[in-house]
Design an enzyme around this catalytic site. Structure first.
Site, short mmCIF file in Angstrom:
data_model
loop_
_atom_site.label_atom_id
_atom_site.label_comp_id
_atom_site.label_asym_id
_atom_site.label_seq_id
_atom_site.Cartn_x
_atom_site.Cartn_y
_atom_site.Cartn_z
N LYS A 216 0.85 -1.20 0.00
CA LYS A 216 0.00 0.00 0.00
C LYS A 216 0.88 1.25 0.00
CE LYS A 216 -3.90 0.78 0.71
NZ LYS A 216 -4.92 1.31 -0.25
N ASP B 23 -6.02 -15.89 2.78
CA ASP B 23 -7.32 -16.43 3.15
C ASP B 23 -8.35 -16.19 2.06
OD1 ASP B 23 -6.33 -17.38 5.49
OD2 ASP B 23 -7.53 -16.12 6.82
#
Length: 372
Positions: free
Chosen positions: A195, A255
């Site tokens: 980010k 995930d």
């Protein structure tokens, strides 16, 4: 030639961990008996089981065994039973200590969608059939380990919680090298996610990965903001080959990728340390992604495939038995092609098998594949 002896520390842990590990034990017993492996196993406690026994998530004695082992095979930890134990003794602290003390900085999480399970994914089958992604997550740095990490009470009575995201050039460079090296064994593509638009650590991450790429010009490198990466994983996941990212984003993105395959019960992982300068070996731990699933523990409902696939990764990365690893992975695919399912992947109209029945089917198929 007889296989080299290897010493494996087995930490079944909590919840469904011991049930899934029992099915790996069957395969190890058979490969040892057939002379395919010479694996010596030592079993110890971790997580809630360790806390119940001696008040710690992992004992110093168990850590010494882990440090001396050729690899650690880990089940799962945690459950509501231990929600109120001291923070430093929570079951997950055992896992974090293993990662830290063994210096396991590289977490490899494959997300593979077997053709037989494409319909079990939450996405359209055509988006996930044949999916084969490898997420390389930095595991010992970042916000999970950065200091300060604290909750403090301010003068006005409010509380303030602080977690610190910290990365050094060395930490980023070494995980990038693992990703590039693994990409060379696959489709030669790496996507780095961070980010950098709002985080200074992301700016450094992008800069260092780009610089490290100079030593791997044969590998295609792309960059993507991590939130956009999450969106693309559910939009068009097959665009990715190897994804390299930091500890926090790797936790979340892996995930997301896991659920593309239809079930968390299907996915293994490997956590690797640096190569020893003398032996070339790495400290390593192998574990399924699915967690302890306390709601189904002890009921024979657990899917042991991720645990068996983690054993296959151990064969490949720690024991130098790539051919046997491939045979175990082939056996998994064959069992699924035969329509054998535990409850988490059964779908409508299919009678699920128990944990032990799935383990028996996997062992029988390994025996067939090995026999040729």
């Amino acid at each position: 030639m007889a296989p080299a002896r290897s010493n494996i520390l087995v930490l079944p842990g909590d919840g469904i961990g011991p049930e899934a590990m029992a099915e790996v034990d069957k395969i190890i017993a058979w490969t040892n008996a057939e002379g395919l492996t010479a694996i010596e196993t030592d079993v110890d406690l971790v997580g809630g089981a360790a806390y119940d026994d001696h008040g710690q998530a992992i004992s110093d004695a168990a850590m010494e065994k882990a440090l001396a082992a050729d690899a650690v095979l880990f089940g799962a930890v945690g459950g509501p039973k231990w929600d109120d134990v001291p923070y430093d003794a929570r079951p997950e602290a055992g896992l974090l200590r293993l990662r830290k003390d063994l210096a396991l900085f590289a977490n490899l999480r494959p997300a593979i969608c077997y053709p037989a399970l494409a319909s079990a994914s939450s996405l359209k089958p055509e988006l996930v059939e044949g999916l084969d992604i490898l997420i390389v997550r930095e595991l010992t740095g970042g916000v999970y380990f950065g200091e300060p990490k604290e909750v403090v009470t301010l003068e006005n009575g409010e509380q303030r919680a602080v977690d610190t995201q910290v990365y050094t050039t060395h930490e980023i460079d070494r995980i990038a090298r693992v990703a590039f090296e693994l990409a060379r064994t696959r489709s030669n593509q790496v996507c780095s996610m961070e980010k950098r638009n709002v985080m200074r650590s992301g700016v450094l991450w992008n800069k260092v990965v780009t610089a490290t790429h100079a030593d791997f010009q044969d590998v295609e490198l792309s960059h993507m903001l991590a939130d956009a990466g999450g969106m693309q994983l559910v939009r068009a996941p097959k665009q990715f080959d190897v994804i390299v990212t930091d500890n926090l984003f790797g936790d979340m993105l892996s995930d997301v990728a896991a659920m593309l395959t239809g079930s968390l019960g299907m996915l293994p992982s490997a956590s690797l340390g640096a190569e020893d300068a003398t032996t070339g070996k790495r400290k390593a731990m192998y574990e399924p992604v699915h967690g302890s699933a306390p709601d189904i523990a002890g009921q024979g409902k657990a899917n042991p495939i991720a645990m068996v696939a983690s054993f296959a990764m151990m064969l490949r990365y720690s024991l130098g038995m790539a051919d046997l690893a491939t045979q175990v992975e082939t056996a998994i695919a064959n069992v699924l092609d035969a329509g054998i399912r535990t409850g988490d992947i059964a779908g409508s109209g299919i009678t699920p098998v128990s944990t032990s029945q799935m383990g028996d089917a996997l062992l029988a198929e390994v025996q067939k594949v090995v026999a040729g």
